[in-house]
Motif scaffolding. Sequence first.
Motif, PDB file in Angstrom:
ATOM      1  N   ASP A 100      -4.730   4.842  -1.393  1.00  0.00           N
ATOM      2  CA  ASP A 100      -3.954   3.622  -1.197  1.00  0.00           C
ATOM      3  C   ASP A 100      -4.298   2.914   0.107  1.00  0.00           C
ATOM      4  OD1 ASP A 100      -2.131   3.821  -3.569  1.00  0.00           O
ATOM      5  OD2 ASP A 100      -1.599   5.710  -2.580  1.00  0.00           O
ATOM      6  N   LEU A 101      -4.742   3.659   1.102  1.00  0.00           N
ATOM      7  CA  LEU A 101      -5.229   3.085   2.362  1.00  0.00           C
ATOM      8  C   LEU A 101      -6.576   3.720   2.668  1.00  0.00           C
ATOM      9  CD1 LEU A 101      -1.863   3.670   2.887  1.00  0.00           C
ATOM     10  CD2 LEU A 101      -2.446   2.166   4.797  1.00  0.00           C
ATOM     11  N   PRO A 126      -4.106  -1.428  -2.734  1.00  0.00           N
ATOM     12  CA  PRO A 126      -4.778  -0.713  -1.643  1.00  0.00           C
ATOM     13  C   PRO A 126      -5.030  -1.620  -0.448  1.00  0.00           C
ATOM     14  CG  PRO A 126      -6.331  -1.230  -3.381  1.00  0.00           C
ATOM     15  CD  PRO A 126      -4.986  -1.607  -3.903  1.00  0.00           C
ATOM     16  N   LEU A 127      -5.152  -0.990   0.726  1.00  0.00           N
ATOM     17  CA  LEU A 127      -5.347  -1.738   1.963  1.00  0.00           C
ATOM     18  C   LEU A 127      -6.415  -1.085   2.819  1.00  0.00           C
ATOM     19  CD1 LEU A 127      -4.468  -3.927   4.048  1.00  0.00           C
ATOM     20  CD2 LEU A 127      -2.776  -2.270   4.892  1.00  0.00           C
ATOM     21  N   ALA A 131       0.835  -1.206   0.000  1.00  0.00           N
ATOM     22  CA  ALA A 131       0.000   0.000   0.000  1.00  0.00           C
ATOM     23  C   ALA A 131       0.868   1.254   0.000  1.00  0.00           C
ATOM     24  CB  ALA A 131      -0.936  -0.007   1.213  1.00  0.00           C
TER      25      ALA A 131
END
Length: 375
Positions: A60-61, A30-31, A24
């Motif tokens: 991305d998060l 992505p997380l 990520a």
Amino acid sequence: MPRRLTPVPAPADPRALLPRLRAALDGTAPLAVLPAGPPAAVDTALAALRPGEPLEDGADLVVVTSGSTGGGRGVLLPAGAVRASGEATLRRLGGPGAWLLALPVSAVAGLQVLCRSVLGGTDPTVLAPGEQLAAAVARMPAGRRYTALVPTQLRRHLDAGPAALRAFDAVLVGGAATDPGLLARARSEGVAVVTTYGMTETAGGCVYDGVPLDGVRVRVTEGVELAGPTLALGYRLDPGGTAAAFAEGWFRTRDAGSLDGAGRLTVLGRLDDVVVTGGVNVAPQAVEGVLREHPDVADAVVFGRPDDEWGERVVAAVVAAPGADPDLAALRPWVAGRLGAPAAPRELHRIAAVPTLHTGKPDRRGVAAALRVGH
């Protein structure tokens, strides 16, 4: 092809997330991490994350807020914001070090402990449930050591003996209002406490001991506003909420505050009536609604009051139903079973009627002020 969000459950050993977190932070996958429980919290997180829906560009998060207004929001964090936060933190604290994880990784404060470990090239140590702090410290490598706690944890570890806390080069404390007496006690015991102010929308704490991290800007208009490289993009699938909170590079918090001549921030309290108890946001309206469903309660108003243990405690003032005599022994489990233990009142008062504002809303602050006189 649009990216899809697939949340992962919080693992028993949070270090299992490190490969996913590195991906990520590299912007390659992505997380989003689901809370460990209870089921209602997982359901709230899933409702905010809406897995399967295309993920917004640049995110991305995705981290879910604690739901101070009755439901969590998915906050869209770009890798750059998380990196900027972690790198600025390490610079402020004096360089990379070993971190002890003592917070849930589904929340931004816990996730940032893992991020700072990744960025600093160190392996985090995890405080196991029920483990004594001293035992966890003994498992940490030599050198600089850091941890992050909420005020309730700080107090409990102090009560167990401050020696283990003294082993840290910095103990970050945030997530709730910290009683000045607790801070003074910790510092008098030789604990290197650093107060942090921030939220999920700023990738975690971005003001340390009143001083913004590198690149972070603070201004006070109607409330505290924050800007800089740590800001989120907005809220998951909520353009209206994003537009209301983020504008021209600034995030509008719901906190009141002031800046001194040197630019040091003092947070004076929340602009709304949310009670932050033990690091958990409790919406008074939700507690009032549940209390009114109890057969012994005709009406209720709920607010917060400073508490040495929890930062704030939930206080309920209730109007008794005819012939009833409500007490905490009955009302606490009633609320806890519906909203969770943090929402259960720890103090109860009986009043003849709930006063209202001109809008028809309950006058929480007026009730709190009236009850404080004789408290």
